[in-house]
Design a protein around this motif. Structure first.
Motif: not given
Length: 178
Positions: A159-174
């Motif tokens: 959620x960025x500025x009240x909007x759901x935004x899809x973000x692609x990350x590496x497995x180890x980043x989350x």
């Protein structure tokens, strides 16, 4: 002539069964009847708490491969080993497998030793709440939308500025929010 047999054991006790069979064979003087006893394993990369970890995993949980000169004494030695439920075969009669089939199991083992597999396991799944550990979205929380094991990427809806935004990350980043 020694042949390969598959021994069924309690899951989690494969190494103990292997060691017991070898020790008992030596104690009873049946070492020539028990040539090899192996627990096929493979090396896998897992992501735990945001870090990649190499883990040794059993290739066939609950089974032990043994190269035996099958005699009555060797049969009873294996059958009476603690945590062994029996042999793989018809009516619990030991059914040998071919050298080619045994090589296939060990081929997988050798292949895993020479090059770790791309298989990765993560402790979160689609729909789980995760926290971003690093990058521009560090400390943001989001929901897992997709897991791409080939690319080792996860798509997280943040959620960025009240909007759901899809973000692609590496497995180890989350990491999973508990």
């Amino acid at each position: 002539m020694a042949r390969w047999y598959i021994i069924h054991a309690y899951s989690g006790f494969e190494n103990k069964v292997r060691d017991s069979i070898i020790a008992e064979a030596e104690r009873l003087g049946l070492s020539e009847g028990v040539e090899e006893v192996e627990v096929p394993t493979e090396t896998v990369t897992e992501v735990k708490r945001g870090k990649k970890v190499q883990v040794e995993r059993k290739f066939m949980p609950g089974y032990v491969l043994a190269k035996l000169n099958m005699t009555d004494d060797v049969y009873h030695l294996v059958k009476n080993t603690p945590k062994v439920t029996g042999f793989l075969g018809n009516n619990n009669k030991p059914q040998p497998i071919s050298e080619k089939e045994a090589a296939r199991y060990f081929g997988g083992v050798e292949e895993a030793k020479s090059a770790p597999k791309k298989q990765v396991s993560v402790d979160y799944e689609i729909g789980d709440q995760v926290k971003v550990l690093d990058g521009p979205f560090a400390s943001f929380n989001g929901l897992v939308e997709e897991l791409d094991f080939d690319k080792q990427k996860v798509k997280v809806s943040v959620s960025i500025f009240g909007r759901a935004t899809p973000v692609e990350l590496e497995f180890e980043q989350v990491e999973l929010v508990k």
